[in-house]
Design an enzyme around this catalytic site. Structure first.
Site, PDB file in Angstrom:
ATOM      1  N   GLU A   1      49.184  49.945  44.996  1.00 61.35           N
ATOM      2  CA  GLU A   1      48.831  50.473  43.681  1.00 61.35           C
ATOM      3  C   GLU A   1      50.057  51.200  43.050  1.00 61.35           C
ATOM      4  O   GLU A   1      50.122  52.364  43.414  1.00 61.35           O
ATOM      5  CB  GLU A   1      47.401  51.115  43.422  1.00 61.35           C
ATOM      6  CG  GLU A   1      47.156  51.484  42.202  1.00 61.35           C
ATOM      7  CD  GLU A   1      46.411  52.723  41.995  1.00 61.35           C
ATOM      8  OE1 GLU A   1      46.017  53.070  40.863  1.00 61.35           O
ATOM      9  OE2 GLU A   1      46.230  53.422  42.947  1.00 61.35           O
ATOM     10  N   ASP A  25      46.332  53.136  47.753  1.00 65.59           N
ATOM     11  CA  ASP A  25      46.088  54.084  46.759  1.00 65.59           C
ATOM     12  C   ASP A  25      47.296  55.032  46.298  1.00 65.59           C
ATOM     13  O   ASP A  25      47.963  55.653  47.124  1.00 65.59           O
ATOM     14  CB  ASP A  25      44.895  54.650  46.924  1.00 65.59           C
ATOM     15  CG  ASP A  25      44.367  55.765  45.709  1.00 65.59           C
ATOM     16  OD1 ASP A  25      44.112  55.247  44.464  1.00 65.59           O
ATOM     17  OD2 ASP A  25      44.409  56.852  45.849  1.00 65.59           O
TER      18      ASP A  25
END
Length: 765
Positions: A487, A434
């Site tokens: 990401e 993330d």
């Protein structure tokens, strides 16, 4: 014989819990006085009135005296060394017999363990730090170890000692690791660390390496055995080890377990060890419902995903977190799967069942920041241990979280080992890391003057980049065939390139540019799309710079953005047609695929973490038809190697025509790596159908219409090409042969040359 003298300072340091090595005072010690040797046994037992040392083998008992303090007991033993002795403790009218923790001196951590940890290279440090059920000298108990180098003292708290930090004081070893073996406790015990700094301030902390935590709002760690589950996924693991995921179909169903589906609060729960009310907990705002357990999710979610045809399930962060509304992205227990849905063995069962059903499991991993909750990593040992002291480096004000200090070897080791841990102990198949951009840039979400440059004056976080390279290098070394997905939304180069080429080492990167371009494009009135053909074609200009995954994630259906179908223009029919067109183009476009739950049946409302998906919509035909569309789309994707074997090779994609912006039509070829097979995709992004639309093709013959997003069974207008078309010897698009096609409105057609039918015609001729 009289009790040997001991310095009052030594006694007071134990009584006041200020000694960094209580083993120097407590336990058994060989003493020599006046040329005579004997053993002294000392114990500090708050609340005890009388204590005796029991030697079971000799069947002898020695009463202990309180010479220095009313709860500091000692006695002498002239015989051989008292090993594994017992203490008979009298507290008021109650008596109990216990093993003395300070009789067990053998540390579990070796000097080599500590050396590796201090240089950031102990890849399985989770097998040494934390709480581990073990046996020493034939006595079962739990060995505890915690890194807190700046603490003055550390103790273990739990029900087993009435949460009294005086009773189980830990010993400080090299590099600031504290340890203690507590006999006669085991799996299921709740515990915390009581940490004092040099000013005497006390912090009660969960175990950073704890494998299980109490369900919120409680915050204690729980002793767990991660070897209790018997795995039955050997076939899957062997297949994965010998695979190259970049040449395989990857279609990911992204799920937040706590809001996919709930059960009634009074409905009996399925758990490995019966109905446990403290484990099956109620959703914070949905008081009429409880979370499904991992085992219930295995029964409901896995068949659903398998029926839809997805290859993987991606779970929003599964590590323990205090607040439901954080979606799991503010982690407090990096080594503990969240107790909202059960215990570690339950989660292992869920993953095992996924593998037995040919579904991989990807877990969102959050090494970029952590919350400030008092029981967590923040200010762990009374100092800025895991985070930077300077808020210009150590705080994400936008998120209210703290940033890991990647330059500290032990912190880096904590995170590197954590990534490996989930693959090792839980058999997961991938991580999606993330907010990588927030890690890579020192000025991320910071104004001028609120950040510090690196040693070269730049904005790049060099230590974070090195950390990511280390994680990915080790990950693929230990676990070939797995996925590491970034990401990452910036232009940082070579994110998905191997570390030996200077890349960050991920093998996939979310294509955030494609996502923004396509959602902008599909949200506009189709008439205006002719002026924005670049939105459709631009992704292929940079497609081969990284190994991209096309993702329509949870971030696109929250915070006022509307769900996917709500973004689409036009009336209800056009909204469904636009959505089918978008998803079909996504699956035809190079790159692996990720889609968030609810998109598969066209949920109108935004994702709400506090409630279920709107499953009632499947009672209505358009939504049920959309679900059927996804089943067929995934089936097509998995059955046609041309759609996945060369996602990242230039040879795998070729435009037929990308310049027909007047009609908002594009056409292209996808080629298989292992054969001469190819498929052709033709996309009409307007509601205007086109008859006699001609495209050039690579070879003459009969082209079967494999897929038509406008088919009646999907709720479309059922325009098409009657199952397929023969080519004409008519040169178009610089090709000698072409197809005369009917392009349905807002549609994607997938065609494939039928070599068998073509060969039959050639033979007849």
């Amino acid at each position: 014989m009289s009790i040997t003298t001991i310095a009052p300072e030594q006694v007071n340091s134990i009584v006041w819990n200020q000694h960094q090595d209580p083993f120097e005072v407590l336990g058994s010690h060989l003493v020599e006085e006046n040329g005579e040797k004997f053993w002294v046994v000392r114990a500090y037992l708050p609340k005890a009135d009388k204590v005796w040392v029991l030697l079971p083998e000799e069947r002898e008992e020695y009463e202990m005296k309180t010479v220095h303090h009313s709860h500091f007991f000692e006695c002498t033993i002239t015989e051989k060394e008292p090993k594994n002795y017992l203490l008979r403790v009298k507290e008021g009218e109650h008596e109990r017999v216990i093993y003395d923790p300070y009789a067990f001196r053998s540390p579990k951590l070796t000097e080599f363990d500590l050396h590796l940890f201090s240089e950031g290279n102990h890849h399985r440090i989770y097998e040494k730090l934390g709480a581990h059920p073990t046996e020493i000298n034939g006595v079962a108990g739990v060995y505890f170890a915690v890194w807190a180098p700046n603490a003055r003292n550390v103790s273990i708290l739990g029900d087993f000692n009435e949460w009294d930090g005086r009773k189980h004081q830990m010993r400080r070893g090299m590099t600031g690791v504290w340890e203690l073996f507590i006999p006669e406790i085991g799996v299921g015990e709740g515990y915390k660390y009581e940490i004092k700094n040099y000013e005497g301030h006390i912090y009660e902390k969960s175990d950073p390496f704890g494998f299980q935590q109490e369900p919120r709002p409680k915050t204690a760690s729980i002793v767990a055995n991660l070897d209790a589950h018997t795995w039955n996924d050997q076939e899957w693991m062997e297949k994965r080890r010998n695979s190259d995921p970049l040449q395989e179909p990857i279609s990911v169903y992204e799920v937040h377990l706590g809001s996919w589906l709930h059960a009634a609060a009074d409905e009996p729960a399925k758990l490995a060890n019966g109905e446990l009310e403290e484990v099956v907990i109620v959703s914070e705002l949905n008081t009429g419902a409880r979370f499904l357990t991992y085992r219930e999710l295995a029964e409901k979610l896995i068949p659903y995903v398998k029926d839809l045809g997805y290859t993987h399930i991606e779970l929003l962060p599964i590590a323990e977190h205090p607040f439901d509304g954080s979606w799991g992205y503010q982690v407090s227990g990096y080594y503990a799967c969240t107790s909202r849905y059960g215990n570690p063995e339950d989660f292992m069962y869920f993953i095992d069942q996924c593998h037995q059903n040919d579904i991989g499991v990807i877990v969102d991993w959050v090494p970029g920041h952590f919350p400030k909750d008092g029981h967590g990593l923040a200010f762990f040992d009374g100092s800025h241990l895991y985070e930077h002291a300077d808020p210009r480096q150590g705080e994400h004000k936008e998120w209210g979280t703290l940033v890991f200090n990647y330059s500290r070897h032990e912190v880096r080791n904590f995170l590197v080992a954590n990534a490996l841990f989930w693959f090792d102990k839980y058999h997961i198949d991938g991580i999606r890391v993330d907010a990588v951009a927030s890690m890579l840039y020192l000025d991320y979400a910071r104004k001028d003057g609120e950040w510090l440059p690196n040693q070269y004056g730049g904005r790049e976080n060099i230590e974070a980049a090195d950390f990511l390279r280390q994680v990915n290098h080790l990950l693929f070394s230990y676990f070939p065939g797995v996925l590491s997905i970034a990401e990452e939304s910036t232009s940082w180069p070579m994110v998905s390139w191997p570390t030996y080429t200077g890349g960050l080492g991920f093998n996939l990167k979310w294509n955030m540019g494609w996502m923004h371009d396509m959602l902008d494009y599909f949200s506009m009135d189709p008439w205006f799309r002719q002026f924005h053909q670049n939105n459709v074609t631009f992704s292929m200009w940079y497609n081969h710079s990284e190994n991209f995954m096309l993702a329509l994630s949870h971030d696109e259906v929250v915070h006022g953005k509307s769900n996917i179908i709500g973004k689409m223009p036009g009336d209800r029919w056009q909204k469904f047609a636009n959505q089918r067109c978008l998803f079909a183009y996504m699956f035809a476009h190079p790159g692996k695929k990720t889609m968030f739950m609810s998109m598969e049946f066209g949920q109108w409302s935004e994702w709400n973490v506090w409630s279920d998906l709107e499953w009632n919509l499947l009672d209505f035909e358009p939504h049920a038809q959309l679900k059927g569309f996804f089943q067929d789309l995934n089936q097509l994707y998995r059955s046609e190697p041309a759609l996945y074997t060369q996602d990242f090779a230039q040879e795998g994609f070729e435009w037929i025509d990308c310049s027909d912006n007047r009609h908002s039509v594009v056409s292209f070829i996808r080629r298989d790596k292992g054969s001469s097979d190819f498929v052709i995709a033709i996309c009409n992004f307007t509601p205007q159908p086109h008859s006699h639309y001609r495209i050039g093709v690579p070879e003459p013959g009969f082209y079967t219409e494999l897929f038509n997003s406008d088919a009646r069974k999907y709720g479309g207008s059922n325009m098409g090409n009657l199952g397929g078309k023969w080519t004409d010897n008519w040169s178009v698009h610089n090709r000698p042969d072409s197809l005369d096609l009917c392009l349905p409105p807002l549609s994607v057609l997938i065609l494939k040359l039928d070599r068998n039918k073509t060969a039959e015609v050639v033979e007849e001729e």
